[in-house]
Motif scaffolding. Structure first.
Motif, PDB file in Angstrom:
ATOM      1  N   ARG B 387      40.343  13.211 -50.687  1.00  0.00           N
ATOM      2  CA  ARG B 387      40.092  14.301 -49.729  1.00  0.00           C
ATOM      3  C   ARG B 387      41.149  14.301 -48.636  1.00  0.00           C
ATOM      4  O   ARG B 387      41.630  15.336 -48.212  1.00  0.00           O
ATOM      5  CB  ARG B 387      38.691  14.167 -49.103  1.00  0.00           C
ATOM      6  CG  ARG B 387      37.517  14.551 -49.998  1.00  0.00           C
ATOM      7  CD  ARG B 387      37.453  16.023 -50.381  1.00  0.00           C
ATOM      8  NE  ARG B 387      37.597  16.935 -49.259  1.00  0.00           N
ATOM      9  CZ  ARG B 387      36.632  17.294 -48.417  1.00  0.00           C
ATOM     10  NH1 ARG B 387      35.424  16.830 -48.581  1.00  0.00           N
ATOM     11  NH2 ARG B 387      36.869  18.131 -47.430  1.00  0.00           N
ATOM     12  N   GLU B 390      44.580  15.502 -49.985  1.00  0.00           N
ATOM     13  CA  GLU B 390      44.571  16.958 -50.165  1.00  0.00           C
ATOM     14  C   GLU B 390      44.660  17.664 -48.802  1.00  0.00           C
ATOM     15  O   GLU B 390      45.378  18.645 -48.638  1.00  0.00           O
ATOM     16  CB  GLU B 390      43.279  17.372 -50.894  1.00  0.00           C
ATOM     17  CG  GLU B 390      43.223  18.809 -51.318  1.00  0.00           C
ATOM     18  CD  GLU B 390      43.700  19.038 -52.754  1.00  0.00           C
ATOM     19  OE1 GLU B 390      43.768  18.072 -53.543  1.00  0.00           O
ATOM     20  OE2 GLU B 390      44.014  20.193 -53.075  1.00  0.00           O
ATOM     21  N   GLY B 462      41.207  22.117 -56.959  1.00  0.00           N
ATOM     22  CA  GLY B 462      41.246  20.826 -56.270  1.00  0.00           C
ATOM     23  C   GLY B 462      41.580  19.698 -57.221  1.00  0.00           C
ATOM     24  O   GLY B 462      41.190  19.721 -58.391  1.00  0.00           O
ATOM     25  N   ASN B 758      37.565  19.297 -53.165  1.00  0.00           N
ATOM     26  CA  ASN B 758      38.876  19.845 -52.808  1.00  0.00           C
ATOM     27  C   ASN B 758      38.980  21.306 -53.254  1.00  0.00           C
ATOM     28  O   ASN B 758      39.563  22.140 -52.555  1.00  0.00           O
ATOM     29  CB  ASN B 758      39.995  19.006 -53.420  1.00  0.00           C
ATOM     30  CG  ASN B 758      40.218  17.713 -52.633  1.00  0.00           C
ATOM     31  OD1 ASN B 758      39.936  17.653 -51.430  1.00  0.00           O
ATOM     32  ND2 ASN B 758      40.726  16.685 -53.290  1.00  0.00           N
ATOM     33  N   ASP B 762      39.152  24.470 -50.709  1.00  0.00           N
ATOM     34  CA  ASP B 762      40.275  25.390 -50.931  1.00  0.00           C
ATOM     35  C   ASP B 762      39.766  26.826 -51.016  1.00  0.00           C
ATOM     36  O   ASP B 762      40.314  27.735 -50.382  1.00  0.00           O
ATOM     37  CB  ASP B 762      40.991  24.997 -52.232  1.00  0.00           C
ATOM     38  CG  ASP B 762      42.194  25.876 -52.525  1.00  0.00           C
ATOM     39  OD1 ASP B 762      42.951  26.193 -51.578  1.00  0.00           O
ATOM     40  OD2 ASP B 762      42.398  26.243 -53.705  1.00  0.00           O
TER      41      ASP B 762
END
Ligand SMILES: Cc1cc2nc3c(=O)[nH]c(=O)nc-3n(C[C@H](O)[C@H](O)[C@H](O)COP(=O)(O)OP(=O)(O)OC[C@H]3O[C@@H](n4cnc5c(N)ncnc54)[C@H](O)[C@@H]3O)c2cc1C
Lengths: 266, 784
Positions: B387, B390, B462, B758, B762
């Protein structure tokens, strides 16, 4: 489960008599709500009166612009009934999305509507289609039937025998399922009876109700935009782990909008 | 035994699972299927309160219920001298002191500390009578203020005497000063607060136990739903002191799923085996689903603050992590190790981050104990690393795949020593990243996103490039680090006179398919038909010793023990064959199931040699007859499965519903014995990971009542919650075990939550979404 006496009467009269004699009797229909309650020892009836042997509670008939469904009709029977699919496809579709296959093969219309779980699907149809509910003694209009959380117009010992659903020109049901239980967090049934609109909402409040502001807006203009223009107040709505009252209010609008979209898409 | 038959069922073949016929035809034999003459039934008295003092237990009415034989309490157990349920991993605190263990009697005495904690048991002729009896017990509780909230638990009143701040331990790993210095001088620092939601395991088969006491031999037998019957026996014998090990047999028959929750030694099986002697009858208990929710050890439940420092080129320079981990009311069997050695050590991920420091506060709360659950520590570590990586990519406007690639440990850098105590033996992280990017059609994502937008939905993608450590090892190092047991595995191969083979393994199959995979390994090694190999597991009376199945260890450790035993047999077989063929031992090789004399046409089949070992007519005089061998295998290192998972989600902005529309998993498990079984393990793991990311949440209210105590409220992933998974593998063989295998049981659950979250963040355009990403949370995040 605690111990109880089990009866399976063949007639309405017998069933009512058994109820009268029992110290603390309960009717058993499909058992999909009642049996789990008994297993968890949350209810301790002295007598269970099984309605499955009473032919008068069974059967599906379409006549006089009305679909008559016996109280002891399983969800799966409603879902696959050719008559209902033709005359009132919205009801067959609604029944086809109750619970899972096992639940649909056992659960009944009468059991669901008598129980009046705030998250049950059928109540949206009862309200949205303006059904008439029959018992051994009387008939009850949909608008008078649902009263509060698990509270209906039924009096102790009264048996729902049949529900008559008027056939609208067009209708659609949209359900937002609880991800865990798949009951309705919110379910909205929109029906158009020759320009008179009924909107039945389940899941949002303590019991099913008519969304009159939505009905009026849709009567003026039958479009998703009309739905979007309506404020759905959250006051009195249920709030729990899965959905706050505010979120439920949003879902009422979104589900109504989508139901209207479904109808317009034909 | 033609070689084509061997390859159709040998290593690398997708052989259908042997065990499935009995499972899918209802012929499995689970603990609850077993019954004993004169058997009685146990129903536990469980605390309705999160925290209370027991003032008194009045059993008089209960004893009057027809059929009730006994009501036993924690005090009765203590009076019989039974010991506490131990926690098997000693975690040293950062000041060098031992962790603080709260006493953990199997049945609570005087105080109860979570809803569902057992403090007594009613034993009766029928389950209904036992339940009736349990309802008739009048227990007088004095309620006390519970400590439920993890974030404030350290500032709350102590639950246990002598445990100030409810702190079981303060643990750290890595170089704090160097990490802080590197962060201070980093060009960019990404900061992230995360919660890792509490999960409830929900094995399909609830826990069950049947205790039997045989007076004639003074022997106990316990049938129970265990992933680890030898450990169960060891603990019940050495710590709880029910019976010496040689007087106690533990059998774990077919077991329907565990995910970790059945590794631990619980109160219930302890009680039934003890009570069997006390009441003079076999005692059986099977949990109902409500009990499973309340009293199977839960998983995860962390709050974490993390900081990642990057230099101007995007190289990671430091990672600093502080985690508060909920251990529940007591330290469960391995509870202390999960948020420490199985978590902090994994924070390097696949990257070369040179400075890492992690600090973990393990705290007690008035909730069900928390212990290993599929992935155990590694999903939590992956969630933090992936996490924050990202997030850093987004903050810096970099492609998340490219930022990861830049920082990955490269193939030529192995063996690679991380700043958090592990030495990765091998890997090729870019290979699985590349394959995953290809399978997901990364280049096509913008077009897919546009198509979703056009249909009124938001789309997100993700990544999670995870690492895990499996096959916990080696024993000596682990014991130095606090493990209470060794981490080897045992195996035995008995070749019968007719050449068929019975294999005994100390690992335990409860869904993993060992009866198939291990038979493939052994039949392949011996060149004999797959059907001729039977695998026995789960019985301390038949298998010499074992440490069970957890941490994706069975094949890497248990399978390796079998290879070692097989190789001993081959050595012996060569001696027998050399004698029979009048050749020099060194000239005899074993190939394709034949002992052959090199450069000759002389050979003996495996079965012929086995027969000779049992009917030794023409046999070396200095060699023992018989053809069976055992081996213990102690790995030199962990194995390090790794891979890339990529998730794509669509979000319905009006309702907040997230749909997982695409999931690609490319995993490096080393060599694969049975690709079909491996795919199945990945599918199941990803489904569980999707459950964690989107659906599942164990929630207690302020009073410590479990709000999500049934399937009405605890949301398990269903088939229609997940897409068709795209799975593939890349292979770098493990360098230190004979099969070159790494383990595949947990990877799916390790990579997927981070990949999915993720993708969700996003799509939503906000990082402020916690697991599970339920519709209302997403709707609110979008409302901003
Ligand atoms: C897993 C699961 C999922 C479910 N999901 C859904 C869902 O998605 N949507 C949904 O709407 N429902 C759902 N249900 C409920 C299901 O539809 C039940 O069948 C229904 O609520 C009760 O109907 P029954 O026939 O089973 O009634 P029973 O359980 O037999 O009875 C319910 C109550 O009604 C009373 N009663 C029954 N029949 C009559 C009668 N004719 N007259 C007067 N009183 C009567 C009984 O005494 C009892 O109190 C689910 C149930 C389960 C177990």
């Amino acid at each position: 489960m605690y111990q109880f006496n089990y009866h399976r009467p063949a007639t309405m009269a017998e069933a009512v008599a058994l109820y009268g004699e029992a110290e603390d009797g309960l009717y058993l229909s499909g058992g999909q709500t009642l049996i789990p309650t008994l297993k968890q020892r949350l209810a301790a009836p002295s007598d269970l009166i099984d309605l499955s042997g009473i032919d008068a509670l069974k059967g599906i008939k379409v006549e006089d612009g009305v679909v008559r469904v016996g109280a002891f009709t399983r969800h799966a029977e409603v879902a696959r009934s050719p008559e209902i699919r033709k005359a009132l496809p919205v009801l067959a579709a609604l029944a086809g999305h109750i619970g899972d296959a096992q639940v649909r093969n056992m659960g009944t219309l009468g059991g669901s509507v008598a129980n009046s779980d705030p998250a049950a699907d059928y109540p949206a149809a009862v309200i949205g289609l303006g059904a008439t509910l029959y018992t051994q003694d009387r008939d009850i209009a949909a608008d008078d039937y649902f009263q509060d959380l698990f509270e209906t117009a039924l009096t102790p010992g009264e048996i729902l025998t049949r529900i008559d659903f008027p056939i609208p020109d067009r209708a659609a049901y949209r359900k937002f399922p609880n991800p865990a239980s798949r009951y309705a967090v919110v379910g909205v049934l929109v029906a158009d009876f020759d320009g008179t609109i009924r909107v039945g909402v389940t899941g949002a409040g303590p019991c099913a109700f008519r969304a009159t502001a939505l009905e009026e807006a849709l009567a003026r203009s039958f479009s998703p935009d009309a739905v979007r223009s309506v404020e759905v107040p959250e006051a009195g709505f249920n709030s729990d782990l899965h959905a706050s009252a505010e979120y439920r209010a949003n879902l009422v609008r979104v589900m109504a909008e989508r139901a209207v979209g479904d109808i317009l898409a034909g | 035994m033609s070689s084509s038959a061997a390859t159709a069922t040998g290593i690398g073949a997708s052989v259908l699972r042997k065990e499935d016929l009995r499972f899918i035809t209802g012929n499995g034999r689970y603990t609850d299927d077993l019954n004993q003459p004169g058997q009685s039934y146990a129903v536990f008295l469980r605390s309705p309160h999160a925290r209370a003092r027991i003032i008194g237990i009045d059993t008089r009415e209960a004893l009057k219920v027809p059929g009730v034989f006994a009501v036993l309490t924690g005090a009765d157990m203590a009076a019989d001298g039974l010991g506490d349920l131990p926690c098997g991993w000693e975690v040293k605190q950062k000041d060098g002191s031992d962790m603080v263990r709260a006493p953990h009697p199997p049945l609570a005495i005087n105080v109860v500390n979570y809803v569902g904690e057992p403090y007594g048991v009613v034993i009766a002729a029928t389950r209904a009578a036992a339940r009736q009896g349990a309802e008739a017990v009048m227990t007088d509780f004095e309620e006390r203020e519970p400590v439920v909230d993890l974030a404030t638990a350290r500032d709350s009143a102590a639950i246990h005497d002598g445990v100030p701040g409810n702190l079981a331990y303060d643990w750290e790993l890595g170089d704090r000063a160097a990490t802080e210095a590197a962060l201070a001088s980093a060009a960019h620092v990404t900061r992230l607060d995360l919660t890792n939601n509490r999960l409830i395991p929900n094995a399909m088969e609830p826990r069950a136990a049947l205790g039997v006491y045989d007076r004639s031999g003074d022997e106990y037998t316990l049938y129970t739903t265990s992933q680890n019957p030898h450990l169960e026996r060891l603990v019940l014998s050495a710590f709880v002191q029910i019976a010496p090990e040689h007087k106690l047999r533990v059998i774990a028959p077919d077991v329907g799923g565990g995910f970790g929750s059945k590794i631990f030694v619980y109160a219930e099986e302890t009680t039934v085996v003890w009570a069997a002697r006390k009441v003079g009858r076999p005692v059986k208990w099977t949990a109902d689903r409500s009990e499973s929710f309340l009293a199977d050890a839960h998983g995860r439940d962390h709050v974490t603050h993390a900081e990642l420092g990057l230099d101007a080129d995007g190289n990671f320079v430091a990672l600093k992590v502080e985690t508060t981990a909920n251990l529940g009311a007591y330290l469960s069997t391995f509870g202390s190790s999960v948020p420490t050695y199985l978590y902090g050590t994994l924070l390097a991920g696949q990257y070369r981050t040179p400075n890492i420091h992690v600090e973990v506060h393990g705290v007690y709360t008035n909730t069900c104990p928390v212990d290993a659950y599929r992935g155990a520590g590694r999903p939590e570590a992956t969630y933090v690393v992936e996490r924050i990586v990202e997030t850093a990519a987004r903050e810096l406007g970099q492609d998340p795949a490219a930022l990861r690639r830049r920082n990955m440990i490269r193939p030529e850098q192995f063996p690679y020593e991380t700043p958090v105590a592990l030495i990765y033996d091998t890997g090729n992280y870019e290979a699985s990243l590349d394959r995953a990017l290809e399978l997901v059609d990364y280049a096509g994502f913008p077009a897919r996103r546009a198509a979703s937008e056009a249909a009124g939905r938001k789309r997100g993608i993700g990544f999670a490039c995870y690492i895990e450590a499996c096959g916990l090892a080696p024993s000596q190092l682990a014991i130095q680090l606090g493990a209470g047991v060794g981490l080897y595995e045992s195996g035995e191969i008995r070749v019968n006179p007719t050449g068929s083979v019975t294999v005994f393994t100390g690992s335990h199959s409860h869904g993993q398919g060992h009866e198939t995979t291990f038979a493939q390994v052994v039949s392949d090694r011996f060149g004999i038909p797959f059907e001729n190999v039977e695998v026995v597991h789960g019985d301390t009376g038949r298998v010499e010793f074992g440490l069970g199945t957890y941490g994706s260890r069975s094949l890497a450790v248990g399978g390796s023990a079998l290879v070692k035993a097989a190789d001993k047999l081959i050595v012996k077989g060569r001696r027998i064959a050399a004698h029979m063929l009048e050749a020099d031992v060194d000239a005899v090789a074993f190939e394709d199931g034949q002992f052959v004399v090199r450069d000759s046409n002389q050979s003996l089949a495996f079965g012929e040699v086995a027969f000779a070992a049992y009917v030794p007519t023409n046999y070396p005089t200095d060699l023992e007859p018989g053809f069976s061998e055992k081996a213990f295998y102690d790995p030199q290192n962990f194995t390090y499965p790794a891979g890339t998972h990529i998730a794509e989600v669509e979000v319905d902005a009006d309702t907040g519903v997230v749909t997982l529309v695409n999931f690609v998993a490319v995993d490096d498990f080393g060599h694969v014995i049975n690709p079909m079984i491996v795919d199945g393990q990945v599918h199941g793991g990803v489904a569980q990971g999707a459950g964690q990311a989107l659906l599942e949440h164990g929630i207690y209210d302020d009073y410590g009542q479990l709000v999500t105590g049934s399937y009405m409220d605890y949301c398990m992933p269903r088939a229609d919650d997940v897409p068709d998974f795209v799975v593939d593998t890349t292979v770098t063989p493990c360098t230190h075990n004979p099969l070159g295998v790494k383990g595949c049981g947990e990877a799916g659950a390790i990579g997927s939550p981070a990949a999915i979250m993720n993708a969700v963040t996003d799509a939503v355009g906000s990082n402020d979404v916690s697991m599970p990403a339920t519709p209302e949370k997403i709707w609110r995040a979008l409302a901003g």
